[in-house]
Design a protein around this motif. Sequence first.
Motif, PDB file in Angstrom:
ATOM      1  N   LEU A 184       0.727  -1.101  -0.057  1.00 33.15           N
ATOM      2  CA  LEU A 184       0.164  -0.109  -0.066  1.00 33.15           C
ATOM      3  C   LEU A 184       0.756   1.323  -0.135  1.00 33.15           C
ATOM      4  O   LEU A 184       0.697   2.320  -0.574  1.00 33.15           O
ATOM      5  N   ALA A 185       2.050   1.216   0.680  1.00 31.97           N
ATOM      6  CA  ALA A 185       2.849   2.393   0.486  1.00 31.97           C
ATOM      7  C   ALA A 185       3.422   2.463  -0.794  1.00 31.97           C
ATOM      8  O   ALA A 185       3.527   3.849  -1.307  1.00 31.97           O
ATOM      9  N   LYS A 186       3.590   1.417  -1.740  1.00 37.97           N
ATOM     10  CA  LYS A 186       4.067   1.866  -2.906  1.00 37.97           C
ATOM     11  C   LYS A 186       2.835   2.313  -3.918  1.00 37.97           C
ATOM     12  O   LYS A 186       3.223   3.202  -4.618  1.00 37.97           O
ATOM     13  N   GLU A 187       1.838   1.662  -3.413  1.00 38.72           N
ATOM     14  CA  GLU A 187       0.704   2.488  -4.393  1.00 38.72           C
ATOM     15  C   GLU A 187       0.368   3.898  -3.899  1.00 38.72           C
ATOM     16  O   GLU A 187       0.063   4.745  -4.730  1.00 38.72           O
ATOM     17  N   LEU A 188       0.739   4.152  -2.806  1.00 39.20           N
ATOM     18  CA  LEU A 188       0.648   5.468  -2.230  1.00 39.20           C
ATOM     19  C   LEU A 188       1.518   6.558  -3.095  1.00 39.20           C
ATOM     20  O   LEU A 188       1.277   7.622  -3.303  1.00 39.20           O
ATOM     21  N   ASN A 189       2.999   5.945  -3.063  1.00 39.53           N
ATOM     22  CA  ASN A 189       3.706   6.693  -3.815  1.00 39.53           C
ATOM     23  C   ASN A 189       3.335   6.822  -5.382  1.00 39.53           C
ATOM     24  O   ASN A 189       3.541   7.971  -6.043  1.00 39.53           O
ATOM     25  N   SER A 190       2.780   5.799  -5.954  1.00 42.52           N
ATOM     26  CA  SER A 190       2.259   5.885  -7.296  1.00 42.52           C
ATOM     27  C   SER A 190       1.200   6.919  -7.478  1.00 42.52           C
ATOM     28  O   SER A 190       1.230   7.733  -8.535  1.00 42.52           O
ATOM     29  N   ILE A 191       0.212   6.939  -6.696  1.00 44.49           N
ATOM     30  CA  ILE A 191      -0.861   8.008  -6.548  1.00 44.49           C
ATOM     31  C   ILE A 191      -0.347   9.319  -6.604  1.00 44.49           C
ATOM     32  O   ILE A 191      -0.968  10.162  -7.332  1.00 44.49           O
TER      33      ILE A 191
END
Length: 360
Positions: free
Chosen positions: A321-328
């Motif tokens: 989820l932290a990686k997805e947060l960086n992506s968004i």
Amino acid sequence: MSKKKILFFSSNLHRTGAEIVLFDIIHQLDASKFDIGLVLLERNGALVDQLAPHIQVYYLDTQFSIWDKVKFHAGQNVILQRLHAIQQQFGASVWYINTIQNAFILQFKDQFKVQTFLHVHEYLYNFEQLEIKDSQRLFDQVDYLVTCSDLVYHFFAPIFPKTCFVLQSGINKEWIDVCLTNFKKEKKKKKKVVSSGTICYRKGVDLFLEISQNFLASEYEFIWLGKWANNGYAEVIRRQMMSGQYPAVQFLDNVSQKEYYQELASADVFITCSREESMGLVAMEAIYCGVPVLATNSGGSSLIINEANGILSQDFRPTTLAKELNSILLKEFNVKKMRDSLLNFDLQMECQKLESYLLG
């Protein structure tokens, strides 16, 4: 032509999703067709003072006094007596019960000549908290089952013996506009990540804390908007916060509606870590405020989140989820397209559909 008299039953009219939806429903219904009464089980709800004058308010007061307990032990049904007094005064032909938490009221249906509606805002996890007798009453005593989303409808429609329909939950866009009057999003030194909801296990507050540990407190701030639940889980979260393990995280549990929406609109991204959702109104609010949403695929979020307004994660692991947060945070979103993605969720139109059932 005489008006149809509807008694709505709800917990307290605090600012939770189910209570706000009910608040909007009773104000959307055509006052020329309906007399509306509202029965609350608890006093001092935050939205009570904002009710329109034509809505009559009653209190069931399910917390018993010493005298109530004496009468109960003497064989008197105190709740039934109070319902008789309210019904005699208001004369409802329909009882509309908000949330499965209040399904116990169905036990009194046979004492009154009323049709019953039960509005289910919850999904399966919440039914574990419901006594089996109240769940059975749902199937035996309810005339119309109102479901808050297609997700909930498709689960209950095949097994509910009477009328079941969707009243798609929505948000009060006009009120959000009022709250955001003169609001301007300021540039900040830190990226701001916001979430909201009652501080509980279902909302995934523990996941939110763990996600924050993947980001520097000097560069990111994580804000949770919501009330502390009165349970052991909330106490564990409170003590974790006191330990100093999560320096980037702050909980704001006492904000006005205006402050809530302005805090929401000031975010760079909204994240919902829910383990289960029947709809996801907070995600809708964030999208309308122009804030992209990272959501776990917890049920109802899949009905809302798409490439126009955010990212739907299939993975609940905090590192992912932290990686997805960086992506968004690296993506660009168009506010008009984000708002357009919510056009199917129009509570005013849904209430017109509800009126036809209430008048039937």
